[in-house]
Structure formats: C-alpha cells, structure tokens
Design a protein around this motif. Sequence first.
Motif, short mmCIF file in Angstrom:
data_model
loop_
_atom_site.label_atom_id
_atom_site.label_comp_id
_atom_site.label_asym_id
_atom_site.label_seq_id
_atom_site.Cartn_x
_atom_site.Cartn_y
_atom_site.Cartn_z
N ARG A 127 0.84 -1.19 0.00
CA ARG A 127 0.00 0.00 0.00
C ARG A 127 0.88 1.25 0.00
O ARG A 127 0.61 2.21 -0.71
N LEU A 128 1.91 1.16 0.79
CA LEU A 128 2.82 2.30 0.87
C LEU A 128 3.50 2.54 -0.47
O LEU A 128 3.67 3.68 -0.91
N LYS A 129 3.83 1.43 -1.10
CA LYS A 129 4.58 1.53 -2.36
C LYS A 129 3.73 2.13 -3.46
O LYS A 129 4.20 2.91 -4.28
N HIS A 130 2.46 1.77 -3.47
CA HIS A 130 1.62 2.15 -4.61
C HIS A 130 0.67 3.30 -4.31
O HIS A 130 -0.34 3.46 -4.97
N SER A 131 0.97 4.04 -3.31
CA SER A 131 0.14 5.22 -3.07
C SER A 131 1.01 6.46 -3.14
O SER A 131 2.23 6.39 -3.16
N LYS A 132 0.29 7.55 -3.21
CA LYS A 132 0.99 8.84 -3.31
C LYS A 132 1.88 9.01 -2.08
O LYS A 132 1.43 8.75 -0.96
N PRO A 133 3.08 9.44 -2.30
CA PRO A 133 3.98 9.58 -1.15
C PRO A 133 3.38 10.54 -0.11
O PRO A 133 2.93 11.63 -0.45
N GLY A 134 3.39 10.10 1.11
CA GLY A 134 2.87 10.94 2.18
C GLY A 134 1.44 10.64 2.55
O GLY A 134 0.97 11.03 3.61
N SER A 135 0.70 9.96 1.65
CA SER A 135 -0.71 9.72 1.92
C SER A 135 -0.89 8.54 2.89
O SER A 135 -1.83 8.51 3.67
N VAL A 136 0.03 7.59 2.85
CA VAL A 136 -0.03 6.45 3.76
C VAL A 136 1.19 6.51 4.65
O VAL A 136 2.31 6.64 4.16
N SER A 137 0.94 6.45 5.92
CA SER A 137 2.08 6.51 6.83
C SER A 137 2.20 5.18 7.56
O SER A 137 1.21 4.51 7.82
N ILE A 138 3.41 4.84 7.88
CA ILE A 138 3.64 3.60 8.61
C ILE A 138 3.39 3.87 10.10
O ILE A 138 3.95 4.80 10.66
N VAL A 139 2.54 3.06 10.69
CA VAL A 139 2.30 3.18 12.12
C VAL A 139 3.14 2.12 12.82
O VAL A 139 3.12 0.95 12.45
N SER A 140 3.90 2.57 13.79
CA SER A 140 4.79 1.62 14.47
C SER A 140 3.96 0.64 15.29
O SER A 140 2.83 0.91 15.67
N GLU A 141 4.57 -0.51 15.56
CA GLU A 141 3.89 -1.57 16.29
C GLU A 141 3.41 -1.07 17.65
O GLU A 141 2.35 -1.45 18.13
N LYS A 142 4.21 -0.19 18.23
CA LYS A 142 3.85 0.33 19.55
C LYS A 142 2.59 1.16 19.49
O LYS A 142 1.74 1.09 20.36
N LYS A 143 2.49 1.97 18.45
CA LYS A 143 1.34 2.90 18.37
C LYS A 143 0.09 2.21 17.86
O LYS A 143 -1.02 2.68 18.07
N LYS A 144 0.31 1.11 17.16
CA LYS A 144 -0.78 0.49 16.43
C LYS A 144 -1.94 0.08 17.33
O LYS A 144 -3.09 0.14 16.94
#
Lengths: 445, 774
Positions: free
Chosen positions: A421-438
């Motif tokens: 999802r991160l790869k195929h979306s506009k940069p900045g639109s999808v952010s990685i949520v860390s395991e801790k925050k998830k």
Amino acid sequence: MKVKMLSRNPDNYVRETKLDLQRVPRNYDPTLHPFEVPREYIRALNATKLERVFAKPFLASLDGHRDGVSCLAKHPKSLATVLSGACDGEVRIWNLTKRKCIRTIQAHEGFVRGICTRFCGISFFTVGDDKTVKQWKMDGPGYGEEEEPLHTILGKTVYTGIDHHWKEAIFATCGQQVDIWDEQRTNPICSMTWGFDSISSVKFNPIETFLLGSCASDRNIVLYDMRQATPLKKVILDMRTNTICWNPMEAFIFTAANEDYNLYTFDMRALDTPVMVHMDHVSAVLDVDYSPTGKEFVSASFDKSIRIFPVDKSRSREVYHTKRMQHVICVKWTSDCKYVMCGSDEMNIRLWKANASEKLGVLTSREKAAKDYNQKLKEKFHHHPHIKRIARHRHLPKSIYSQIQEQRIMREARRRKEVNRLKHSKPGSVSIVSEKKKHIVAVVK
Amino acid sequence: MNTSLLPLNSLLALSQREELVDLPKNYPLSASEDEGDSDGERKHQKLLEAISSLDGKNRRKLAERSEASLKVSEFNVSSEGSGEKLVLSDLLEPVKTSSSLAIVKKQLNRVKSKTTVELPLNKEEVERIHREVAFRKTSQALSKWDPIVQKNRRAKQLVFPLDRKHSAFAPIEHVLSGWKARTPLEQEIFNLLHKNKQPVTDPLLTPVEKASLKAMSLEEAKMRREVLQRARALQSYYEAKARREKKIKSKKYHKVVKKGKAKKALKEFEHLQKVNPTAALEELEKIEKARMMERMSLKHQNSGKWAKSKAIMAKYDLEARQAMQEQLAKNKELTQKLQVASESEGEEEGAEEEEEPIVPNAVNKVQMNAGGLNPWMLRSCTSDTREAEIQKDPKQPSEPVVHEVSESEGEEGPMVEEEILMKEFKERQSLRKRSELKQDTELVGSEETKDSSSQEVLSELRALSQKLNKKNHQFRKQKVSSAEAVVQVQREQSATEEEDPLLLQRPERVQTLEELEELGKEGCFQNKELPRPVLEGQCSERNPNNRPDASKEKKKKEQMIDLQNLLTTKPPSVKSLAVPTTIEELEDKEERDQKQVIKEAFAGDDVIRDFLREKREAVEASKPKDLDLTLPGWGEWGGVGLKPSAKKRRWFLIKAPEGPPRKDKNLPNVIINEKRNIHAAAHQVRVLPYPFTHHQQFERTIQTPIGSTWNTQRAFQKLTTPKVVTKPGHIIRPIKAEDVGYRSSSRSDLSVMQRNPNRLSARHKKHLKKNSID
C-alpha cells in the motif's frame, strides 16, 4: 661438601586442606595462550548445551482444588505460604516446602474472584460472586472454633477484584466502580468511576502507594489517585486488558495483559505509546506478575502456557507448559525471585523454577563461580549462530507451534500488504504506524 | 454583529420611550379621534415600510402600534409589541431630571454595575479539569524516581534485597558490652589505662581534656576570643595592605621601598653592633648567607631575559646601560667573597688597581665612540669599532683583533670566573656584530666597483641577447613566411625587453614536462610531443613545413584517446596577424589552470593499475606456500653467518601442492576472495549485533577472555560478576523511598484522603460527622 638442591616454598604448592584444588601456577601472558577465543567459544557452547540439558523447570503440582483455580496470592512475610481461590468458592492455603494444603475454607458461593493478603500477613481478604468482601485470619481457627471470617461486607454489586494497600489499612475493590475501603468501615471511603463499566481488576502501586491502576471491559486502562480521589487518565487499547501489574522497582512502569495475545508495558506518564509490546503468546493473556527484582515478568495465557519476558525485550525468554496444564488463569512470581506459580483451569497449582536450569539448594563457592562464568560465557557468545540456536530452542506443544506458524504467516501478509500500500500510493498519503502505536486507540484525559 | 445591533436597539428604545411619554397625553383622547388619527398614521407607516423594504437591506420589523398596551400599569413596564427587550438604561433616562428619584436611580445603577456570574461548567468538564491537574501533579511526583530507575537499569550489579542492613561502624565497646579483661596481660593494660585516666570506652576526649574544657570560665573565654579576633583582624588588614602594595606596578616605588628597607636594615645593624655585638654577628652571618645564596643562584648575572634585552638596548639607550651597570655592580657586590685579610690580599688589590684604570678608559673611549656601557660591553664595542676601522682597509688581516682579545684576556686574569663567562658572552656578541660589520663594509666597498661591473655585464648580456635575437631573426627569415616572422620578431623583442611573456611561458612548459612524465609513468603509447598544445601551435607556426607530419602524428594519436589526452589536447590555434595574440594566451592560461586543477584532483588515481596490482597481490597471497624444514647445523657446520647448503635446503623443502585453479583466473576484472571458509562461517556472526556500532568493537569484546585460565583470580571475579544477585530465602520487597534516600511523605494516604472530605462519598461523610458529634 655443599650439595645444591632445588628448594621450593611449600606455600606455593601445598593445599590447606585436601578438599582444596591443587594450586596451579599460571603464566597469564597472552602470547602463551593463542587459542583463548576458540577455547572460550567451546566452553560457551558447552555451557549452553548443558543449560538446555538441565532445563527442568517444573517442580511440583499442588492438587486439591475441586474446580479451576481463579486467583493466587503471596504471603507477604512467609515465602512458603501461598493462598489460592477456586471457581467453586473454596480458598486454600498451601505450604510450598511441604507441598501440601494446610487449610481449606469455603469462602464464597460461586467464584472466588479475588484474593489479597494484608501487608502484615495476619489476615487476608477475598471477594466472590456472592457480592461479599470477607476478611479472614491467616491462622486457622483454634480447636472447636468454627471457620468464620473476621469481617464480611455485603455489597450491592458483584466485586470482581481486590487489592490491599501496601502500607495502610486500606483496600480497594472493583466491580461497577473502584471502591476504596477503610478496613474498619463497612462502607467505602471513596468510590471512583469514569463511565459505566465492569472493572475486572484493580492494583495498588507498590512504590507510590496512593496510585491505582484498573482495567475495564470497555478496553481501557484507568489510573486513579487515591489521595485526590480522582481518576487520572485513561488509555483505550484495541482489545480488552485482563489485568495489569506494577513494576515493584520502577514506580511509573506497569504491564498490561491484553486479550490480543500481547502484553504492553507502559510508562504511566506517557500513555500514548507503550514502552514495549511483548508478543509471543498465541492466545489471550490472562494474568501477569512482575518478578520482585523488576527485571522480568511472567504471564499466563489462555494458550495453556506461561511465558517469562524480560522487561526490555519484546520476546519471551522462556516458555513453560505441560501436557496436563490447561488454560492458565493466574500466575505469581514468588518474593524471593526463585519460583513461579501458576493456577490453571484443571484445578492444579504448579510450581516452576524461574530459571529453568538453575541448581536448587546451597551452592559451594566453586559452583557459584562456575555458574557465573558459564553465564558470562553464554552472554558473551550469544550472538554466535550455533549458540544462539541452541539457547533459543524450546519444545512446544503442537497446538502452540502451529498457531505460531499461522500467526507468523498472517503477520507477514499484513506487513506485505502494508508495504504494498505504501509503495503504490501517493507519497505521504499512507504513513507507517509503528507496532507500539498500532494498538493504542486513544488516550482520554 | 452585536455592535451594529446596539445603536438600532437604542433607537427603538427611544421611539418606545416617546410613546411611553406620550401615553398619558393620549389617554384622555376620544376613541374616534384616536381611530381616525391612527388610521392615517398607519397608512403613513405602511408607506414608510414599503419604502424602506424597497431598500432590501434594512427589512426590520418595525414596531407597529395601534393602541396602548393593556399591560401598562404603574407596577409593570412592558415592551410588548415592539418585539424588543427593555433595557435598563431606557428606564434610567427619564429619571435623570427629577432629583427626587435619586435613590432609585442609585439603586438601579448598582444593579446595572453588577455583572452576572457565569454559568457553572458542566460536571464532566469540571471532572476533566480535575483529572488533568491531578495527573500533572502525580506525574511530577513520579519523576523523582527517574534518576533511580536509570541508575538501577544501568547498574553493573544489583543485589537484592535492596534494603540490606548496612553494617554500621559501632565502637567495640558498644558491640562488646559485657567484655572484661581476663588475662593478666589485659588486666595490666587496663590498669595502666585507668591509672592515666585514658579513655577506655569513649575515646573522644580524655578526662583531663574534659576537665580543662570545663576549667575555662566564660569571661576568660570571651577575652581570649576577643584577643584572637583582634589578631585575626589585624592580620587580615596587614595581608590586604601587602597585597595592595604588591599590586603597585611602579618600579620606582618598589625601588624606593627596597632602598628604604636596606637603609633601615643597615641602621639596625649598626645599632646592633653598638648594643649587641653577638646579635650583630648573627646578622652578619645572615647577610653572608644571603650573599652565598646569591652567588649560587646567578640571579644578578646577565643571563636573565631582562638582562639580555638590556644588553641589546645598552648600545643605544643610556638608561639601559646604567641599569646594566647597576645590576653588574650589585652582582659584584653580592658575589664578592668577604675576604679574611691574608697574603694574597696585596696582589689582588694590585690587580684591582690595575683593573680600575681600565674602566674609566673604556668609558672614555665609549663616550668618544658611542656613549657609556658596562666595561665588558665597552671593550667589545671598542674592539668592534676598531675592527670596523681596520676592516675599512680590507687587505689587513684580522690578526690584531685576536691579539687584542688575548690582551684583554690577559688584563682580566685576576677577575672572577663569572666575569670571564660574562666576557665570553659579550665577545661572542661582539664577534657576531663584527662579522656583520665586515659584511657591511665589504658590501659598501664592493658596491661601487660592482655597480659599474654589473652594469657592464648587463649591457653585455643585453647585447648578446639582441644579437641572438637577430640571429634567430635571420634564421627564421630564411624559412618562415614574412608575416609570421614579423609577428615572431615582435613577440620576441617584447620578450627581451620586458621579460614578462617569457615568464608567462615558463609554467606552461613545466606543465607539459610534468604531463610527459606522467604519460611516461603510465607506460602508454603516447608520443612526447602530444600534449603540448601551445607549444605545438607555436611549432606549427614556426615551421609550417613540418605541419603535415604533425597532423599525421595527431591522426595516429587520435586512435588512442584517453582521459589525459582529452584534458590536455587542444585544437591548434590558427593565428593570424589581425588577432591580438595576448588575449589568446590569456585564455590558454585559464584553461591550463583548470586542467591543472582537475589533474590535481585526480592525482594518483590510477585505478586500473591499482586494481591489477591488488589482484596480483591477492593471487600471491592465496597461493599455498612451500614449507622449508631446513634446520641449520644438522649434518654440517653451523654458526653465525653460515647458511645451510643449497642441497640441504632443496632436500628439506616441501613443495606445496598446486591448489585448485582460482575462480577468477579468467575474469580479468574480478577478484574472488577464496579465503572465506564455509565451514567456519557457520560458526561466525554474520551481522553486527545491536548494541555495537563497529565490528571492531564487537571483535574486541569477543577477544578479551574472561576465564580464570587467562586472568588472575581477582580479574576473573570482576569479569564474571552477575548482573542481578538475589539471596535465597530472602523476601525482596518493592523499592521504598527511604531505601534510596528520599523522604517518604509522613502523612499516610488515608489521612490525606480524609482531609479533603468533599470528595468522599456521602455516606462516609455522614459517618465522619457522626464520629465528630460523638
């Protein structure tokens, strides 16, 4: 005529007693020892292997309950005494050295939901499904006396948990709300609520004793300040937290056992991100208890195993299980930091060593030195693949093993999807949520 | 919005007021009249409304009034019909005039001034605020644990339980209270101690000391304290004064002070001589000692920084000279040994007498020459001047100087060593000066001669160069076309005249040479002439006959283009007469600079050769080595300098078997490392583990052994201390504030809770009340 002879000082080669080791004069010049590292490596390898060979953690099973064990309590003054409550309302007091039950009380009708000892060790409290809080003497009744509680408080609602203050004659119960009781009174001196929910457990902070933590069935963990008689903050997680446990050496750290197979260690001052997410269980975690040194904790899970986690690691260092042990409901680490007890569904309380391969009993100084040396060697070489592989190897029951594999696949798939999802979306639109925050839904002020 | 509405409100209110005022008037009027009037008025009003509504903006519902309000009464004022609220100010306005209503007005004003209390926040909001405040408080309270937690986490070893009883240092008497002397020796010792009232149990103060402490009365103690105080104050004053004086920078002041002190001392000494000869003697001894010290310390010699600087200045500065002399005198005075009258006295005196006339002589001479100096300086100076005089006649040898030096030495025979040393120093200085002077004189002498000669030489050179030029000129004229020759001549002439263009050309040539060298180093196939663009251009200019050859060569070279070539070669510039050549040269220079920069940047970047060398080395290193098992001395003579015979060496040399062919044998651009052992790799750490930042760090931790085989017992114990130590059978309690040195709150949690009863449950409050009543 003078005869020249070799003469040595007997101090240099004679033992004081014949039990002593022979004195070996050594030259520590490193150039004379070219194979230090390989030799130590082999020693480390052997130590690791022996550790696995001697890893026999199971000590005893205390049987006698006629229903699943629902709660456990340690005696604050005696290492040998353990209290346990069962699902049929029975409370038993055990002597660990004899591995026998020394007293049986039919305390409640229905479950014994919670049990806690007074800090002085003279009496203990139980709460049950019959909406009562009962205080009992630790010692049994004299000859001819009847088994009766010291006090009985009849409440309006069911109490689901109880904990005693670490210094004063106060205890806290939970149910619809958190109640703080003075031991002398039949009414709570203070009750604190935040929303309407059934609170499953409440725990006093052992260091800053006016602090309380509780977890409710609407997925939240709430902290209370007893002095100001107010809740402090609430954190909502993905799933329900079953219980929490405060670190006995670090006042602001607590660990929550969650339904989503994970444990979360929080710094109570910053609830929005857990300090560590501990994941290894493959089913809901039902109970957690810190070791008295505050460096590790043990968790009991619905997956029929208990695990020991270092506080600063996300993976467990040990897993204990037996064929006969069913869902583990409660777990406790003894106050001398040597043993772990767990009470499970199939009516038994099991006693384990906290360090699986540790030799019990008194060690001679030489044994101690060897133990320390081996420990250090294992630590030193624990990055080496062979040693790592041996040290990490654990036998698991098939159910747990297959579930771990399954979950690994699921996690991998989820990760892959995220990456895609991160790869195929506009940069900045999808952010990685860390395991801790998830897993944190919200923090409510 | 509100502000815009306000004036409208007041306007409306005004109109209402008028109506109100009008009311009593209108009241008695007959209904019919009223109706008729009102009819007309209404129409008028409607008309107005219609007009105003045309505006579109101000479409407000205006008050329509057909009859007096029914609710008008003396108790009640209503603004019914107007659709607006009644404002207090509207009521106040009409009251203004009548003074009788002042009290009412005041009351109303008071009412007006009181602002309404805001609505209380809703319960949830209040609770939220409470929670936030409480959370902040507790967080702060908890942060006190931060350092302890950090410390414990980082601790190399933690021993549990933490609240161990620290073994306090109790005095032996407390520990062994029931102890008694039993053996005769002990008894004897104790008897002695008791006799002298030595402390046996409490060793802080002996009874005597205690008694003495008690003995001093209060007054005495006070007086003593006063005395001590005064003394201390005086001392501090004195110290302050001394510090102040020490800080004064004036040399004169210090000199005066010193002199004063000396005088005082002398006076005292004299006085002592009269009064107390023995004391005077002692004093004298002291002085003698000071002198000896001085003699030893070389303090007043000319070796100090100051003295040296003065010695340099002495030639020009009178004051400096005087200072030097003073210092020398001082030195002499201090270092002079107090002589006991003896036989040698006469001789020495004689020597001194001999010496004395020299000094004034020298002084006179110096004054004649350059001014006063100290005697040693003076002499050298005079000699200098003399030498200078002598050397003005250059053919005379400098022998007399030497002679004089020796003479002066002869004169100074009786002097003390220090002075000789001094003299030597001076002489060295003078010698240096002399040589300088010589050079000067020589220069001066030769300059006049040289000037003429050098000019001659110069002129000759010039002539020669001109001739050469001319020759060149002619030579070229034979070959080169006339136009080009003219250019060349012009250029060359300018070169000889100004010498600038030649200098400009110079670095370029050097550059090309360097390039050549580099090319040579590269061992490539380039000709030497190739990278000389400018020169080449010139060449082509000079001998156009050669041009075709050059072009041929170029063609050859173009087949093998390399970086150097690209950088250095430049299309040969075709020069014509019309184009001013100097500009082109400037451009050339710029380009050359750039090339130079690039070349410097890539200097020594011979990548391919490096790689080849590397590969060769790798191959060599990976080849199995022959094993030489020759032992010298076996089967033949041995000893220093003797080598085992070749036959023997051959015999004992075990040839290494040819290894398998290298994997990169046929890959010229690759080095495959065959050192990696797959079997060993299985045991090796592949990735640098987490806490380490560099592999060396990790390797170091692995390489330091911790076992007792390689370490001393002490080191072994230190290296193997476990991180957490627990004692078997001990209950480990949670950490407490008292354990780590914090003060735990004295109030219990319960008492704190009971102090803020507003937050207790209602029932409990009742309970408390009941308790208090009871």
